[in-house]
Design a protein around this motif. Structure first.
Motif, PDB file in Angstrom:
ATOM      1  N   LEU A 340       0.712  -1.431   0.166  1.00 57.55           N
ATOM      2  CA  LEU A 340       0.268  -0.395  -0.162  1.00 57.55           C
ATOM      3  C   LEU A 340       0.984   1.557   0.218  1.00 57.55           C
ATOM      4  O   LEU A 340       0.563   2.093  -0.330  1.00 57.55           O
ATOM      5  N   THR A 341       1.891   1.420   0.620  1.00 54.42           N
ATOM      6  CA  THR A 341       2.731   2.438   1.056  1.00 54.42           C
ATOM      7  C   THR A 341       3.633   2.616  -0.402  1.00 54.42           C
ATOM      8  O   THR A 341       3.638   3.451  -1.602  1.00 54.42           O
ATOM      9  N   PHE A 344       0.933   4.347  -2.790  1.00 57.65           N
ATOM     10  CA  PHE A 344       1.144   5.164  -2.959  1.00 57.65           C
ATOM     11  C   PHE A 344       1.976   6.315  -3.210  1.00 57.65           C
ATOM     12  O   PHE A 344       2.529   7.198  -3.504  1.00 57.65           O
ATOM     13  N   ASN A 345       3.239   5.527  -3.418  1.00 60.13           N
ATOM     14  CA  ASN A 345       4.652   6.651  -3.369  1.00 60.13           C
ATOM     15  C   ASN A 345       4.727   7.046  -5.404  1.00 60.13           C
ATOM     16  O   ASN A 345       5.059   7.499  -5.418  1.00 60.13           O
ATOM     17  N   LEU A 349      -0.056   9.425  -4.621  1.00 56.63           N
ATOM     18  CA  LEU A 349      -1.237   9.865  -4.376  1.00 56.63           C
ATOM     19  C   LEU A 349      -0.153  10.667  -2.861  1.00 56.63           C
ATOM     20  O   LEU A 349       0.612  10.539  -1.915  1.00 56.63           O
ATOM     21  N   ALA A 351      -0.345  11.531   1.098  1.00 59.27           N
ATOM     22  CA  ALA A 351      -0.146  10.517   2.207  1.00 59.27           C
ATOM     23  C   ALA A 351      -0.622  11.282   3.179  1.00 59.27           C
ATOM     24  O   ALA A 351      -1.011  10.152   3.825  1.00 59.27           O
ATOM     25  N   TYR A 353      -3.944  10.856   2.761  1.00 60.26           N
ATOM     26  CA  TYR A 353      -5.284   9.251   3.141  1.00 60.26           C
ATOM     27  C   TYR A 353      -4.423   7.872   3.899  1.00 60.26           C
ATOM     28  O   TYR A 353      -5.163   7.041   3.534  1.00 60.26           O
ATOM     29  N   GLN A 354      -3.073   7.444   3.679  1.00 60.62           N
ATOM     30  CA  GLN A 354      -2.190   5.764   3.349  1.00 60.62           C
ATOM     31  C   GLN A 354      -2.732   5.626   4.725  1.00 60.62           C
ATOM     32  O   GLN A 354      -3.025   4.653   4.953  1.00 60.62           O
ATOM     33  N   GLU A 358      -4.764   2.460   5.479  1.00 67.93           N
ATOM     34  CA  GLU A 358      -4.417   1.553   6.163  1.00 67.93           C
ATOM     35  C   GLU A 358      -5.122   0.986   7.098  1.00 67.93           C
ATOM     36  O   GLU A 358      -5.286  -1.046   7.342  1.00 67.93           O
TER      37      GLU A 358
END
Length: 379
Positions: A340-341, A344-345, A349, A351, A353-354, A358
């Motif tokens: 997921l991380t 996002f990177n 996208l 951070a 919303y991370q 999660e």
């Protein structure tokens, strides 16, 4: 009929959901990357990077799973890892890297022993004890570092630390040969035509095929970061001990029904304390790897990582009430979080919303396991 039930159970959401989730997540990210004209998501470099980022959490997650299996949990792992990192960096220039590494591991194991003794000999709830040690050990880190970052300046020691954490291990031939061997075992089992264990045989052959394909796709020059190799070895040993030895069965029995285990002659207290010692030892090892990554650390290092470790175990289906859990699935859970991380990177996208995503993933996973468990009981 029983064979059909076994198939459904083996490939149902409760047993295999974490694998489905990882495969689906990676497929979605691969499609999103392709749609945005980004480099191939399934490149060897990107997949290796995900495994590398997940390795420290995975190592601590393996030991955390054992603690959870016994019916307890340990909130202090990240603080213990930070203390071990401080010990390693502080002592390496004085006594040398090897002895400092031993001291860091002993520090982690010692705090685990203290946690286990307080929880099981005095009888205080594990949540209270490990929450207290989380705060106390983090405070000790602040005292030892005087609130400042530590750095290794001796070039010889720094080279040893970097070699300990940054070495790459050739993986093409081991992965290919292991996959072929597993495939041969699976085919041999299939040729026996026994109805029992069909799901196990199919799963073994699928896993073997994935290893062979991955090795061939990566090519002869494929090498893994040594931290990933550490994780694979630790996970394999823990999985074998838990599934194939008396010690492993006793860990499960201790968490499943402590009184029944005690009446059957199992030293429940020793096994529960031992689980905490393993957790502290794993945290110490993870902290040593973290310190060796850059040859430096700050007093807030790894803060909050204990929640990620527990989240990985929950994603892997480990019960918070003890008696059930899989170290392999916990590692897959860690891979999901870091995938997921990574996504996002890659997709750039925000951070912001991370954490939301999660947290939602963990809740959904817990709901799936809970509903799956109820249906299993009903069946």
């Amino acid at each position: 009929m029983s064979d059909a039930i076994g198939w459904r159970r083996s490939f149902g959401l409760r047993e295999a959901g974490v694998y489905y989730a990882l495969a689906l997540l990676m497929a979605v990210l691969a499609l999103a990357a392709a749609a945005n004209g980004l480099p191939p998501y399934f490149s060897t470099g990107n997949l290796t990077n995900i495994a590398y980022q997940a390795s420290l959490v995975g190592i601590m997650g393996v030991a955390m799973t054992i603690v959870l299996i016994t019916g307890a949990f340990d909130l202090s792992v990240a603080s213990v890892a930070a203390l071990a990192a401080a010990v390693l960096i502080g002592l390496s220039p004085v006594i040398g890297f090897p002895l400092a590494l031993v001291a860091a591991l002993a520090t982690g194991a010692g705090i685990g022993l203290v946690n286990g003794a307080i929880v099981n000999l005095i009888g205080i709830n594990a949540f209270i004890v490990t929450l207290g040690t989380l705060t106390a050990v983090r405070g000790l880190v602040m005292v030892l570092t005087d609130g400042r970052s530590l750095m290794v300046e001796d070039p010889t020691v720094l080279a040893q630390m970097l070699a300990f954490e940054r070495t790459r291990v050739p993986a093409f031939w081991p992965l290919l040969l292991l996959g072929l061997a597993a495939l041969a075992v699976g085919v041999g089992m299939m040729l026996r035509r026994r109805r029992q264990g069909r799901a196990l045989r199919l799963g073994l052959m699928i896993g073997a095929a994935v290893m062979v394909i991955a090795a061939l796709a990566a090519g002869p020059g494929f090498a893994l970061p040594v931290t990933v190799a550490y994780l694979l070895v630790i996970t394999a040993v823990a999985a074998l001990v838990l599934s194939r030895t008396v010690v492993g069965r006793r860990f499960y029995a201790t968490g499943g029904n402590a009184e029944a285990a005690r009446l059957s002659g199992i030293d429940v207290t020793a096994y529960k304390i031992g689980a905490f010692v393993l957790s502290g030892l794993a945290a110490g090892f993870a902290g040593a790897l973290f310190a060796s990554r850059l040859g430096a650390m700050n007093p807030t290092a790894l803060q909050g990582t204990e929640l990620t470790v527990i989240a990985a175990a929950i994603l892997g289906g480990t019960s918070l009430f003890g008696g059930a859990g899989s170290v392999v699935k916990t590692v897959v859970g860690a891979l999901i979080l870091f995938t997921l991380t990574n996504g996002f990177n890659i997709l750039n996208l925000g951070a912001s919303y991370q954490g939301l995503v999660e947290g939602t993933v963990v809740i959904v996973a817990a709901a799936i396991y809970t509903v799956g468990g109820r249906r299993g009981v009903a069946a």
